[in-house]
Design an enzyme around this catalytic site. Structure first.
Site, short mmCIF file in Angstrom:
data_model
loop_
_atom_site.label_atom_id
_atom_site.label_comp_id
_atom_site.label_asym_id
_atom_site.label_seq_id
_atom_site.Cartn_x
_atom_site.Cartn_y
_atom_site.Cartn_z
N ASP A 67 62.73 49.52 113.00
CA ASP A 67 62.94 50.60 113.96
C ASP A 67 63.93 50.18 115.05
OD1 ASP A 67 61.49 48.98 115.76
OD2 ASP A 67 59.60 49.88 115.12
N ARG A 116 63.43 49.61 118.17
CA ARG A 116 62.97 48.55 119.06
C ARG A 116 63.32 47.18 118.49
NH1 ARG A 116 60.00 50.57 123.14
NH2 ARG A 116 58.80 52.46 122.73
#
Ligand SMILES: [Zn+2]
Length: 368
Positions: free
Chosen positions: A334, A336
């Site tokens: 993802d 992040r």
């Protein structure tokens, strides 16, 4: 897409460096606006959902600015402060019933007692916000509960937690003020959370600087000393002689490495390749992924470029991430994780003195 999100090829460190020009421009515009008492827009993930936040410096905020935040933010008005200040004001943590390391640390809401009535008007809330920053004010000066929501920003800002709260506090600090910021999350007229496109349109309509939390992370990584160099050694390998540097990052697990091929040639910018550690591929040459081939290609490309570096980074997701991609799932799960990888890479490139050099070296067609 705002931020470093355009940088999709994990291996291409030069693309990451090229994205820095936009980062500097966006952060510079937001810091300039905040320093002049204006509002900036910070976008990013909140509880895994995209959200745009309005941000202003808390120290000298006025009623019209608070009114703007309330009209377009239409949620709680958060004031990001450092934890010691909130503790000094004896403002208790609102105890979260849902656990999670990324949960924001919200304190009990307050109004300043002196000079306010209900505490709810824009003027009253502006007075409360200014009082929260004013070191002359103590716990006895505030009514609890009130209408302004203090929230603790992590001491190391976005490097510790990539949230709207920390980005706001970091931007105000970069603007030269105490790290105290007002944050209000943007809703559309119909009450829905504004999408990325709607946030951009809103910012354009109101002439507001807009940037992503990822921009603040990248800016700090590229301009501040964050990572710690542990040691270096000469590393002769089949392709040639490299200089190996070991690093520890305060915010990401494991030791990170940079292999630098430093035969600088006039007019040739360094070629930067990024590789995520994959023990089963890199060492055991597993056929389950193409990591070994990618690493070989990177070593070959940097050697032939004559000047460059291979950043050998740990997976921000640890063992789970390393094993998951062998079953066909993407290596980086993802945004992040991508942000963590980009951040460590930028810190290493800064340490090596390569962060200011974005122009990629010429690489022959067919290179990975
Ligand atoms: Zn692999």
């Amino acid at each position: 897409m705002i931020g470093l999100g355009d940088h999709h090829d994990l291996h291409d460190g030069n693309a990451l460096l090229a994205a820095l020009a936009g980062v500097d421009q966006r952060v510079g515009a937001a810091v300039d606006a905040i320093a002049r008492g204006r509002v900036a827009v910070v976008t990013g993930l909140r509880h895994d959902e995209f959200q745009g936040g309005l941000v202003a410096a808390a120290q000298a905020i006025d009623a019209p600015t608070v009114n703007f935040l309330l009209r377009h933010g239409r949620g709680p008005l958060y004031v990001a402060l450092d934890a010691p200040r909130l503790d000094a004001l004896d403002l208790e943590l609102v105890r979260p019933r849902t656990a999670g390391p990324g949960r924001p640390a919200v304190r009990v809401p307050v109004d300043v007692a002196d000079g306010t009535t209900s505490g709810i008007s824009a003027a009253d809330r502006a007075a409360t916000i200014r009082a929260l920053v004013d070191e002359e004010r103590g716990a006895a000066d505030f009514r609890v509960p009130g209408h302004v929501h203090p929230i603790a920003a992590r001491a190391s800002g976005v490097l510790e937690r990539a949230g709207h709260t920390e980005a706001a506090a970091d931007l105000v600090r970069l603007a030269g003020g105490p790290p105290a910021a007002v944050v209000s999350l943007i809703l559309n007229d119909d009450g829905a959370t504004a999408s990325a496109g709607e946030v951009r349109t809103f910012a354009l309509e109101h002439g507001l600087a807009v940037l992503d939390i990822a921009d603040v992370v990248a800016y700090r990584r590229a301009h501040e000393d964050v990572i710690v160099r542990g040691g270096e050694t000469l590393l002769p390998i089949v392709a040639g002689t490299f200089r190996a540097f070991g690093y520890r990052d305060p915010f990401e697990p494991g030791e990170q490495f940079a292999l630098v091929h430093a035969e600088a040639r006039d007019g040739v910018a360094p070629l930067i390749r990024i590789h995520l550690e994959c023990m089963l591929g890199d060492v055991f040459r597993s056929g389950g992924c193409d990591c070994a081939a990618a690493l070989d290609a990177s070593i070959d490309a940097v050697t032939r470029a004559g000047h460059g570096a291979i950043l050998y980074l740990r997976s921000p997701d640890g063992d789970a991430g390393r094993l998951r991609h062998l079953t066909g799932e993407p290596r980086v799960a993802d945004l992040r994780q991508q942000l963590a990888i980009d951040g460590v890479a930028l810190s290493i490139l800064r340490d090596l003195g390569l962060a200011g050099v974005a122009r990629p070296a010429p690489v022959e067609a067919g290179q990975r």
